[in-house]
Write an enzyme that holds these catalytic residues in place. Structure first.
Site, PDB file in Angstrom:
ATOM      1  N   LYS A 177       0.861  -1.179   0.000  1.00 45.29           N
ATOM      2  CA  LYS A 177       0.000   0.000   0.000  1.00 45.29           C
ATOM      3  C   LYS A 177       0.892   1.222   0.000  1.00 45.29           C
ATOM      4  O   LYS A 177       1.607   1.500   0.957  1.00 45.29           O
ATOM      5  CB  LYS A 177      -0.949   0.052   1.198  1.00 45.29           C
ATOM      6  CG  LYS A 177      -2.040   1.132   0.997  1.00 45.29           C
ATOM      7  CD  LYS A 177      -2.692   1.595   2.273  1.00 45.29           C
ATOM      8  CE  LYS A 177      -1.938   2.697   2.970  1.00 45.29           C
ATOM      9  NZ  LYS A 177      -1.914   3.988   2.222  1.00 45.29           N
ATOM     10  N   GLY A 230       5.684   4.436  10.022  1.00 44.98           N
ATOM     11  CA  GLY A 230       4.843   5.617  10.104  1.00 44.98           C
ATOM     12  C   GLY A 230       4.649   6.074  11.526  1.00 44.98           C
ATOM     13  O   GLY A 230       5.511   5.864  12.394  1.00 44.98           O
ATOM     14  N   GLY A 235       0.466   2.989  13.794  1.00 42.75           N
ATOM     15  CA  GLY A 235       1.086   1.717  14.127  1.00 42.75           C
ATOM     16  C   GLY A 235       0.304   0.939  15.164  1.00 42.75           C
ATOM     17  O   GLY A 235       0.143  -0.286  15.055  1.00 42.75           O
ATOM     18  N   GLU A 252       7.995   0.304  12.570  1.00 46.64           N
ATOM     19  CA  GLU A 252       9.028   1.321  12.711  1.00 46.64           C
ATOM     20  C   GLU A 252       8.300   2.648  12.801  1.00 46.64           C
ATOM     21  O   GLU A 252       7.734   3.114  11.817  1.00 46.64           O
ATOM     22  CB  GLU A 252       9.991   1.255  11.523  1.00 46.64           C
ATOM     23  CG  GLU A 252      11.301   1.961  11.794  1.00 46.64           C
ATOM     24  CD  GLU A 252      11.266   3.385  11.325  1.00 46.64           C
ATOM     25  OE1 GLU A 252      10.946   4.259  12.168  1.00 46.64           O
ATOM     26  OE2 GLU A 252      11.543   3.627  10.158  1.00 46.64           O
ATOM     27  N   CYS A 286      12.948   9.334   9.863  1.00 50.82           N
ATOM     28  CA  CYS A 286      12.572   8.801  11.169  1.00 50.82           C
ATOM     29  C   CYS A 286      13.736   8.800  12.140  1.00 50.82           C
ATOM     30  O   CYS A 286      13.551   8.986  13.345  1.00 50.82           O
ATOM     31  CB  CYS A 286      11.982   7.397  11.018  1.00 50.82           C
ATOM     32  SG  CYS A 286      13.045   6.273  10.089  1.00 50.82           S
ATOM     33  N   GLU A 386       7.987  14.341  17.885  1.00 49.93           N
ATOM     34  CA  GLU A 386       8.637  14.301  16.580  1.00 49.93           C
ATOM     35  C   GLU A 386       8.057  15.379  15.667  1.00 49.93           C
ATOM     36  O   GLU A 386       6.870  15.369  15.357  1.00 49.93           O
ATOM     37  CB  GLU A 386       8.458  12.915  15.949  1.00 49.93           C
ATOM     38  CG  GLU A 386       9.224  12.731  14.663  1.00 49.93           C
ATOM     39  CD  GLU A 386       9.132  11.299  14.154  1.00 49.93           C
ATOM     40  OE1 GLU A 386      10.133  10.798  13.621  1.00 49.93           O
ATOM     41  OE2 GLU A 386       8.049  10.688  14.274  1.00 49.93           O
TER      42      GLU A 386
END
Length: 483
Positions: A177, A230, A235, A252, A286, A386
């Site tokens: 996807k 993501g 997640g 992750e 990331c 983040e």
């Protein structure tokens, strides 16, 4: 824009098809203008893709191959990417915003994954277990089956290659996807699969919204394994859906990674680490160096140096930035840019100072100035959350213990770094930093060969290196009673 056609389709069971949910606009973040349209998958499209992949898996056409044969096909996919690097790089820059030379680096990195895991295919070996003269016991590794891979928008080519290559090398079939913000370049993986002779249905590529196609894929009863990169929230939703089907995941989920800079660090060399650590891909990495924790004795010198790095960058449309150098492109979207700019404004309102940047740029597109924030304290949101942007927060410390405490003081734990000439201090810090990977005296040290993954809310499972192969296989034990 020679490579940009007006409409792009999904690839399901070897055929290019429209999407059950219609179309989605793809925006060029370098201009803010519409680039093209892409087919948008619904749950029905997801089901067709999963069932096609399941059919191929059950046929044994991939898993029954001698591993070296699978490995050669995987390697050939990497060669295909390199043969088409010019056209892929152009599309990647136009849909994602990064400079053209960065796009080429990403495609080269993607090809490297296919090279590495193609070579690893024939190294996945079982073992025999001695149980005495009356038994012959051995283990084998078998592919899980259908691997669902939900790709992030920041590195749509390299992150797809990372999971696709390992999954194929171990005999799995795949449903990808793509990210709705950057769905175009994944088309070349479908082309590569065809070019190297993979059977129809082995690799499926579709674009869909997370709440519809992503949710349908992660909850599908015939998906056997999931890889996701993501946000933490997404997640958790994917892991929850997968748990209901008892399906393993590799997650992750980003980080708030810190570089500890000691009083004996080489600050001139560290300028280069900052250049790559936070301003590459406009900070949308990331494992970006989003925090620097510097000894108080070197604080002012470090700020002066890294402020110079930030101010030296030429920022503008990535398609105009063809040569390797001190330049940066757009963020992926105006919404992402605005979110980051808001976090910077909030930080300044709570006491931080913008030593460089801090504002949206007054040009068309999703541009944010390369930003250095000082007077940041560990409790500020900008030091905890983040930003996923070209925004670096500078904090200071007195003692080694305090530095470690600050570095470990977030919910994340993806990577960390320590910069010092003292190998004992570096080794101690590497042991104490709560992260899946620690860099010493070079941010982003390592490579495809080195395992990567997080602690805490940075996720679980490991990608890259040989460790990643075990995500895609399950162990079977065979115990034989001898007469």
């Amino acid at each position: 824009m020679s490579q940009i056609k007006p409409y792009w389709q999904n690839y399901i069971d070897g055929t290019w098809v429209d999407g059950g949910a219609g179309r989605i606009d793809v925006i060029n973040p370098g201009t803010g203008e519409k680039l093209t349209e892409h087919a948008l998958a619904d749950a029905g499209d997801v089901d067709r893709a999963v069932m096609a992949a399941r059919r191929v898996h059950l046929s044994g056409v991939l898993s029954d191959l001698r591993p070296v044969e699978r490995g050669r096909m995987v390697q050939a996919m990497g060669h295909y990417l390199m043969q088409h690097i010019d056209e892929i790089a152009e599309v990647l820059t136009l849909e994602q915003g990064k400079p053209l030379w960065e796009s080429r680096i990403e495609i080269e990195g993607a090809a490297r994954y296919f090279e590495y895991y193609g070579n690893q295919a024939e190294t996945v070996e079982g073992r025999s277990i001695p149980l005495g003269k009356d038994y012959f016991d051995f283990t084998t590794y078998e592919p899980f089956g259908v691997s669902a891979q939900i790709i992030p928008w920041n590195y749509p080519v390299e992150m797809t290659a990372r999971s696709l290559s390992a999954a194929l090398a171990t005999g799995n079939t795949i449903v990808i996807k793509t990210p709705e913000l950057t769905p175009l370049t994944n088309a070349w993986f479908a082309h590569a699969a065809e070019a190297v002779g993979l059977p129809k249905g082995a690799v499926n590529v579709l674009c869909g919204l997370g709440h519809e196609a992503g949710a349908a894929l992660s909850a599908h009863p015939h998906v056997n394994q999931i890889v996701f990169t993501g946000s933490v929230g997404t997640g958790v939703a994917i892991a929850t859906a997968a748990a209901k089907n008892v399906v393993p995941c590799v997650l992750e989920l980003g980080g708030k990674s810190a570089a500890i800079v000691h009083d004996d660090a080489d600050l001139e060399a560290f300028e280069n680490d900052v250049r790559w650590g936070i301003f590459f891909n406009a900070g949308q990495v990331c494992s970006a160096m989003s925090r620097v924790i510097v000894h108080k004795s070197r604080h002012d010198e470090l700020v002066e140096r890294i402020t110079g790095v930030a101010k030296s960058l030429s920022v503008g449309p990535g398609i105009e930035r063809t040569e390797f150098g001190a330049n940066m492109g757009a963020m992926v979207s105006e919404a992402q840019r605005d979110r980051a700019a808001g976090m910077v404004s909030d930080a300044i309102a709570t006491g931080a100072t913008a030593a460089a940047g801090g504002h949206k740029m007054n040009i068309p597109g999703a541009f944010l100035e390369p930003t250095i924030l000082t007077n940041v304290t560990p409790d500020m949101a900008i030091a905890q959350e983040e930003a996923f942007a070209p925004v670096l927060s500078v904090l200071s410390f007195d003692s080694d213990e305090q530095a470690i405490e600050i570095a470990n003081g977030t919910e994340y734990g993806l990577v960390g770094g320590v910069f010092t000439q003292d190998i004992n201090r570096a080794t101690q810090a590497a042991r104490q930093i709560r992260a899946g990977q620690v860099f010493v005296n070079e941010w982003y040290a390592g490579g495809v060969e080195t395992p990567f993954g997080g602690y805490g809310k940075s996720g679980y499972g490991r990608e890259k290196g040989r460790e990643a192969l075990w995500n895609y296989v399950q162990t079977k034990n065979v115990a034989i009673r001898l007469k």
